[in-house]
Design a protein around this motif. Sequence first.
Motif, PDB file in Angstrom:
ATOM      1  N   SER A 208      34.589  43.152  42.080  1.00 54.84           N
ATOM      2  CA  SER A 208      33.275  42.485  41.244  1.00 54.84           C
ATOM      3  C   SER A 208      32.090  43.144  41.737  1.00 54.84           C
ATOM      4  CB  SER A 208      33.870  41.142  41.935  1.00 54.84           C
ATOM      5  OG  SER A 208      33.712  41.129  43.671  1.00 54.84           O
ATOM      6  N   ASP A 209      31.727  43.298  42.514  1.00 52.01           N
ATOM      7  CA  ASP A 209      30.430  43.663  43.245  1.00 52.01           C
ATOM      8  C   ASP A 209      30.540  44.928  41.814  1.00 52.01           C
ATOM      9  OD1 ASP A 209      29.724  42.457  46.159  1.00 52.01           O
ATOM     10  OD2 ASP A 209      30.780  43.922  46.721  1.00 52.01           O
ATOM     11  N   LEU A 210      31.366  45.758  41.980  1.00 55.19           N
ATOM     12  CA  LEU A 210      30.696  47.014  40.856  1.00 55.19           C
ATOM     13  C   LEU A 210      31.073  46.921  40.361  1.00 55.19           C
ATOM     14  CD1 LEU A 210      33.283  49.776  41.979  1.00 55.19           C
ATOM     15  CD2 LEU A 210      30.977  49.655  42.909  1.00 55.19           C
ATOM     16  N   ALA A 211      31.279  46.150  39.298  1.00 51.62           N
ATOM     17  CA  ALA A 211      31.951  44.797  37.478  1.00 51.62           C
ATOM     18  C   ALA A 211      29.766  43.988  37.713  1.00 51.62           C
ATOM     19  CB  ALA A 211      32.691  44.745  37.979  1.00 51.62           C
ATOM     20  N   GLY A 212      30.080  43.452  38.756  1.00 52.08           N
ATOM     21  CA  GLY A 212      28.537  43.292  38.507  1.00 52.08           C
ATOM     22  C   GLY A 212      29.045  41.705  37.980  1.00 52.08           C
ATOM     23  N   ILE A 213      30.275  40.726  38.759  1.00 53.04           N
ATOM     24  CA  ILE A 213      30.628  39.374  38.796  1.00 53.04           C
ATOM     25  C   ILE A 213      30.209  38.962  40.083  1.00 53.04           C
ATOM     26  CG2 ILE A 213      31.397  39.882  36.247  1.00 53.04           C
ATOM     27  CD1 ILE A 213      34.196  40.212  37.862  1.00 53.04           C
ATOM     28  N   SER A 214      30.792  37.716  40.325  1.00 50.23           N
ATOM     29  CA  SER A 214      30.825  36.968  41.277  1.00 50.23           C
ATOM     30  C   SER A 214      31.738  37.516  41.915  1.00 50.23           C
ATOM     31  CB  SER A 214      30.397  35.258  41.399  1.00 50.23           C
ATOM     32  OG  SER A 214      31.942  35.380  40.407  1.00 50.23           O
ATOM     33  N   ARG A 215      32.003  37.216  43.282  1.00 51.91           N
ATOM     34  CA  ARG A 215      33.108  37.038  44.053  1.00 51.91           C
ATOM     35  C   ARG A 215      34.544  36.393  43.028  1.00 51.91           C
ATOM     36  NH1 ARG A 215      35.951  38.696  48.540  1.00 51.91           N
ATOM     37  NH2 ARG A 215      34.344  39.656  49.369  1.00 51.91           N
ATOM     38  N   GLY A 216      34.315  34.958  43.111  1.00 48.55           N
ATOM     39  CA  GLY A 216      34.897  34.236  42.347  1.00 48.55           C
ATOM     40  C   GLY A 216      35.437  34.619  41.012  1.00 48.55           C
ATOM     41  N   ALA A 217      34.727  34.935  40.184  1.00 46.02           N
ATOM     42  CA  ALA A 217      34.967  35.556  39.145  1.00 46.02           C
ATOM     43  C   ALA A 217      36.545  36.925  39.172  1.00 46.02           C
ATOM     44  CB  ALA A 217      34.177  36.337  38.412  1.00 46.02           C
ATOM     45  N   GLY A 218      36.054  37.430  40.474  1.00 49.34           N
ATOM     46  CA  GLY A 218      37.156  38.286  40.745  1.00 49.34           C
ATOM     47  C   GLY A 218      38.465  37.532  41.311  1.00 49.34           C
ATOM     48  N   VAL A 219      38.309  37.064  42.036  1.00 47.72           N
ATOM     49  CA  VAL A 219      38.821  35.807  42.480  1.00 47.72           C
ATOM     50  C   VAL A 219      39.988  35.574  41.443  1.00 47.72           C
ATOM     51  CG1 VAL A 219      39.731  34.013  44.138  1.00 47.72           C
ATOM     52  CG2 VAL A 219      38.588  35.680  44.864  1.00 47.72           C
ATOM     53  N   ALA A 220      39.603  34.750  40.335  1.00 45.18           N
ATOM     54  CA  ALA A 220      39.722  33.950  38.998  1.00 45.18           C
ATOM     55  C   ALA A 220      40.825  35.419  38.680  1.00 45.18           C
ATOM     56  CB  ALA A 220      39.375  33.569  37.785  1.00 45.18           C
TER      57      ALA A 220
END
Lengths: 143, 192
Positions: free
Chosen positions: B159-171
């Motif tokens: 999620s860091d690499l994609a520039g999205i939030s951790r919450g979005a990665g979890v989703a």
Amino acid sequence: MKRYSDPYLAGVGIGLVLLTAYALAGRGLGASGAFSSVLAGTFDDWVVLELAGVAAGGLVSARLSGRLRRAIERGPQLTASGRMFAAIGGGAVMGFGAKLARGCTSGQALTGGALLAAGSWIFIATCFAAGYAAAPVVRRLWR
Amino acid sequence: MMPLSETGALDPRGVLLTAPLIGFGFGWFLERGGLGDARKLTGQFYLNDLTVFKVLFSALVTAMLGAFWLDRIGLLDLDLVYLPETWVLPQAIGGALFGVGFVIGGLCPGTSCVAAAAGRLDGLGVIGGMLLGVASFDAVREWIRPFYESTSLGAVTFSDLAGISRGAGVAIVTGIALAGFAIASRIERSRS
């Protein structure tokens, strides 16, 4: 001999154990690291003791459900010695791969995957892809 | 506040004592789920037994959601939990070798110990093979060091690499798992 439990129940159980490891020890589960430690002559580090616990947990669970018995699991076309050769050979390739990847299904796929570690998801992707690519080639081992 | 190992609530000896207990729980549930059986595990790759996917992803999602929400409500500081480092090419190639070895050997490092503990000699074989593989790696480590230490990104999440939030990665991971569970049950229906 009792039937195995529902895979989703077992999975949630493992997930809660992993969560406990994060909360108590600040780290997750592991397995391949213990092989490195043992080869280096270290028997008292976290992952070696954890893997000893894995064997104990497996033993007690198998004993309590009547599944503790001497066996060699193999495909219907494979001899017992053929299976042992495949186990050793496959284990060696896997051990080398786990060292290169800095972890295995426990330390990378599960532990790192649940923490969203980028490399752990690379590991999951190539591991499954290569497994499916190799499966038809070694079909005789299992089917 | 957790992890207890980092906040000082558990001293290093205490942390070491958690290892066999946590391992016991892990081994217990692996055996319950049938993951000490090489034929069951390899069924994943011939699509006639999808236990591996179901157990792996339900465990992963459970731990992921638990850790995420405990962090959110302030009970667990995820920044203090060890995050495995990313080494792009070594992990891509290592993962592929691992997958090939897994299909040949039929058990992974953790499940080989469960299999051996439950009396299966093939589990012992995989353990022996693992030791051989790890020792061969150590033998050629210097030679492959340039590759082994290439493409390092450090301790980083996707999620860091994609520039999205951790919450979005979890989703996203939850979505992948749920889609996978639905596909798994469709495959099983079509096979029965």
